[in-house]
Design a protein around this motif. Structure first.
Motif, short mmCIF file in Angstrom:
data_model
loop_
_atom_site.label_atom_id
_atom_site.label_comp_id
_atom_site.label_asym_id
_atom_site.label_seq_id
_atom_site.Cartn_x
_atom_site.Cartn_y
_atom_site.Cartn_z
N ALA A 213 -67.11 -19.43 86.36
CA ALA A 213 -67.35 -17.99 86.21
C ALA A 213 -68.66 -17.76 85.47
O ALA A 213 -68.94 -18.41 84.47
CB ALA A 213 -66.20 -17.34 85.44
N ASP A 214 -69.46 -16.84 85.98
CA ASP A 214 -70.69 -16.43 85.31
C ASP A 214 -70.43 -15.17 84.50
O ASP A 214 -69.52 -14.39 84.79
CB ASP A 214 -71.80 -16.16 86.32
N GLY A 215 -71.25 -14.94 83.50
CA GLY A 215 -71.10 -13.79 82.61
C GLY A 215 -71.63 -12.51 83.22
O GLY A 215 -72.01 -12.45 84.37
N GLY A 216 -71.67 -11.49 82.40
CA GLY A 216 -72.10 -10.16 82.81
C GLY A 216 -71.06 -9.16 82.37
O GLY A 216 -70.41 -9.30 81.34
N LEU A 217 -70.87 -8.13 83.18
CA LEU A 217 -69.85 -7.13 82.91
C LEU A 217 -68.48 -7.75 83.20
O LEU A 217 -68.16 -8.05 84.35
CB LEU A 217 -70.06 -5.88 83.77
N VAL A 218 -67.69 -7.98 82.16
CA VAL A 218 -66.38 -8.62 82.31
C VAL A 218 -65.32 -7.60 82.65
O VAL A 218 -64.48 -7.83 83.52
CB VAL A 218 -66.01 -9.39 81.02
N SER A 219 -65.33 -6.45 81.96
CA SER A 219 -64.33 -5.43 82.24
C SER A 219 -64.82 -4.05 81.83
O SER A 219 -65.73 -3.92 81.01
CB SER A 219 -63.01 -5.73 81.52
N ALA A 220 -64.20 -3.04 82.42
CA ALA A 220 -64.45 -1.65 82.06
C ALA A 220 -63.10 -0.96 82.01
O ALA A 220 -62.21 -1.26 82.82
CB ALA A 220 -65.35 -0.98 83.10
N GLY A 221 -62.93 -0.07 81.06
CA GLY A 221 -61.63 0.57 80.93
C GLY A 221 -61.67 1.78 80.04
O GLY A 221 -62.72 2.38 79.80
N VAL A 222 -60.48 2.11 79.53
CA VAL A 222 -60.32 3.31 78.70
C VAL A 222 -59.29 3.01 77.61
O VAL A 222 -58.39 2.19 77.81
CB VAL A 222 -59.91 4.53 79.57
N GLU A 223 -59.46 3.67 76.47
CA GLU A 223 -58.52 3.52 75.36
C GLU A 223 -58.06 4.89 74.89
O GLU A 223 -58.87 5.80 74.71
CB GLU A 223 -59.18 2.77 74.21
N LEU A 224 -56.75 5.04 74.70
CA LEU A 224 -56.14 6.23 74.13
C LEU A 224 -55.57 5.83 72.78
O LEU A 224 -54.70 4.94 72.72
CB LEU A 224 -55.03 6.77 75.04
N GLY A 225 -56.07 6.44 71.71
CA GLY A 225 -55.66 6.03 70.37
C GLY A 225 -55.10 7.18 69.56
O GLY A 225 -55.32 8.35 69.86
N ALA A 226 -54.39 6.82 68.51
CA ALA A 226 -53.85 7.78 67.56
C ALA A 226 -53.91 7.19 66.17
O ALA A 226 -53.69 5.98 65.99
CB ALA A 226 -52.41 8.15 67.91
N ARG A 227 -54.23 8.02 65.19
CA ARG A 227 -54.25 7.60 63.79
C ARG A 227 -53.55 8.69 62.98
O ARG A 227 -53.87 9.86 63.10
CB ARG A 227 -55.67 7.42 63.31
N TYR A 228 -52.58 8.25 62.17
CA TYR A 228 -51.85 9.18 61.31
C TYR A 228 -52.01 8.75 59.87
O TYR A 228 -51.70 7.60 59.52
CB TYR A 228 -50.36 9.24 61.68
N GLU A 229 -52.53 9.63 59.02
CA GLU A 229 -52.72 9.35 57.61
C GLU A 229 -51.43 9.66 56.86
O GLU A 229 -51.04 10.82 56.74
CB GLU A 229 -53.89 10.16 57.06
N LEU A 230 -50.76 8.61 56.39
CA LEU A 230 -49.52 8.78 55.63
C LEU A 230 -49.80 9.37 54.25
O LEU A 230 -48.99 10.12 53.70
CB LEU A 230 -48.80 7.45 55.49
N SER A 231 -50.95 9.01 53.68
CA SER A 231 -51.39 9.52 52.38
C SER A 231 -52.91 9.43 52.36
O SER A 231 -53.53 9.12 53.38
CB SER A 231 -50.79 8.67 51.25
#
Length: 158
Positions: A94-112
């Motif tokens: 395998a040769d290098g280059g663009l390995v993957s493309a995607g999307v991320e859905l995140g959430a952060r909740y501050e408890l304090s």
């Protein structure tokens, strides 16, 4: 016949990153070198649009791309002659280059003010030589992930 198999590989990457953070937008670029697991270079670029439904909850959504050197791609998606002889996979470099493309859905909740919990679900589509790998051909070029973590704010006063 085909069975279910599980592989665990430990890796460590060290590198540098540059990021921009605003109330409703984040962007980042990272360049890392594998010191355990692979001896190669990998880069990641992404951006997020953020919304804050409450003072303590932040939701984010954005694209991601992963770039890898030839050594990176061959480590994770290549099949050398010894591996080919011991498996059903043909030899593949395998040769290098663009390995993957995607999307991320995140959430952060501050408890304090110092503690928080965050998580994300991800979808990535393998591309290029990673997608064409016989390993991926036996599986799926669509990769899904889940990440959950606890955060702690540490302040160093100088």
């Amino acid at each position: 016949g085909r069975g279910i198999w599980l592989a665990l590989e430990v890796g460590l990457e060290l590198g540098l990153g540059l990021s921009y953070t605003a109330r409703n937008f984040d962007a980042f670029a990272e360049l890392r070198y594998g010191v355990i697991g692979h001896d190669s270079v990998v880069g990641e670029v992404g951006a997020d649009v953020k919304v804050q439904p409450t003072d303590r909850l932040t939701l984010s959504l954005g694209p991601r791309i992963l770039l890898g050197s030839d050594d990176y791609a061959d480590t994770y998606f290549g099949v050398d002659m010894a591996e080919a002889a011991a498996s059903d996979f043909p030899a593949y470099q395998a040769d290098g280059g663009l390995v993957s493309a995607g999307v991320e859905l995140g959430a952060r909740y501050e408890l304090s003010d110092t503690w928080g919990i965050e998580g994300a679900v991800t979808w990535d589509r393998l591309t290029g030589d990673a997608q064409d790998s016989p390993i991926v051909q036996q599986g799926d070029r669509d990769q899904y992930g889940l990440r959950i973590g606890v955060t702690r704010l540490i302040t160093l006063d100088f």
